[in-house]
Structures are given as C-alpha cells and as structure tokens.
Scaffold this motif. Structure first.
Motif, short mmCIF file in Angstrom:
data_model
loop_
_atom_site.label_atom_id
_atom_site.label_comp_id
_atom_site.label_asym_id
_atom_site.label_seq_id
_atom_site.Cartn_x
_atom_site.Cartn_y
_atom_site.Cartn_z
N ARG A 26 -4.09 7.06 9.34
CA ARG A 26 -4.23 5.56 9.13
C ARG A 26 -4.87 5.44 8.10
N TYR A 27 -6.19 6.21 8.02
CA TYR A 27 -7.02 5.80 6.46
C TYR A 27 -5.68 6.36 5.47
N PHE A 28 -5.09 7.40 5.31
CA PHE A 28 -4.02 7.62 4.20
C PHE A 28 -2.99 6.59 4.10
N GLU A 29 -2.60 5.23 5.07
CA GLU A 29 -1.59 4.28 5.20
C GLU A 29 -2.81 3.09 4.82
N ASN A 30 -4.28 3.13 5.18
CA ASN A 30 -4.86 1.89 4.65
C ASN A 30 -5.10 1.62 3.30
N ARG A 31 -5.09 3.54 2.06
CA ARG A 31 -5.33 2.53 1.16
C ARG A 31 -4.33 3.05 0.54
N SER A 32 -3.44 3.50 1.17
CA SER A 32 -2.16 3.06 0.16
C SER A 32 -1.41 1.97 0.25
N GLU A 33 -1.72 0.62 1.11
CA GLU A 33 -1.94 -0.16 1.02
C GLU A 33 -2.85 -1.39 0.01
N LEU A 34 -3.78 -0.44 -0.17
CA LEU A 34 -4.81 -1.22 -0.82
C LEU A 34 -4.22 -0.64 -2.51
N GLU A 35 -3.50 0.34 -3.03
CA GLU A 35 -3.18 0.59 -3.69
C GLU A 35 -1.98 -0.30 -4.30
N ARG A 36 -0.76 -0.91 -3.30
CA ARG A 36 0.03 -2.12 -3.37
C ARG A 36 -0.48 -2.78 -3.99
N ASP A 37 -1.50 -3.51 -3.08
CA ASP A 37 -1.51 -4.59 -3.09
C ASP A 37 -2.76 -4.41 -4.41
N MET A 38 -3.55 -3.82 -4.77
CA MET A 38 -3.77 -3.70 -6.04
C MET A 38 -2.81 -4.10 -7.59
N ARG A 39 -1.96 -2.82 -7.20
CA ARG A 39 -0.60 -3.44 -8.22
C ARG A 39 0.26 -4.19 -7.69
N ARG A 40 0.23 -5.28 -7.03
CA ARG A 40 0.81 -6.04 -7.60
C ARG A 40 0.02 -7.38 -7.90
N LEU A 41 -1.15 -6.96 -7.50
CA LEU A 41 -1.97 -8.14 -8.50
C LEU A 41 -2.49 -8.15 -9.92
N ALA A 42 -1.89 -6.37 -9.97
CA ALA A 42 -1.71 -6.31 -11.61
C ALA A 42 -0.58 -6.79 -12.49
#
Length: 50
Positions: A26-42
């Motif tokens: 779950r940690y890695f899933e949540n981390r990946s989700e945060l990364e996707r959200d940050m890239r989308r915002l960028a």
C-alpha cells in the motif's frame, strides 16, 4: 480545482505517507499515486503558464 488547493492536498497526503506494516504494498501504491498527481499538476501548469 485550481493548482494551489491541489498542491496543498498533495502536500497533505505526502505528509501522511507512512509504511503500512499490515499491507506493505500500500505504501508504494500511495507513493505512485502521489507521483502521478504531481506529474499531472505539473503538466497542467506547463500548459497554462508555458
């Protein structure tokens, strides 16, 4: 939602990111989700502000 509130939400979620010893994956899933959200915002900010 504008960029500032989205960024604040991502920062809040990042601050709460912790290992879940009952489900380590779950940690890695949540981390990946945060990364996707940050890239989308960028990408959105790049389109809006060049």
């Amino acid at each position: 939602m504008s960029a500032a509130p989205r960024l604040a939400e991502i920062a809040r979620r990042l601050g709460q990111l912790r290992p879940d010893w009952s489900n380590p994956e779950r940690y890695f899933e949540n981390r990946s989700e945060l990364e996707r959200d940050m890239r989308r915002l960028a990408k959105q900010l790049e389109r809006e502000h060049g």
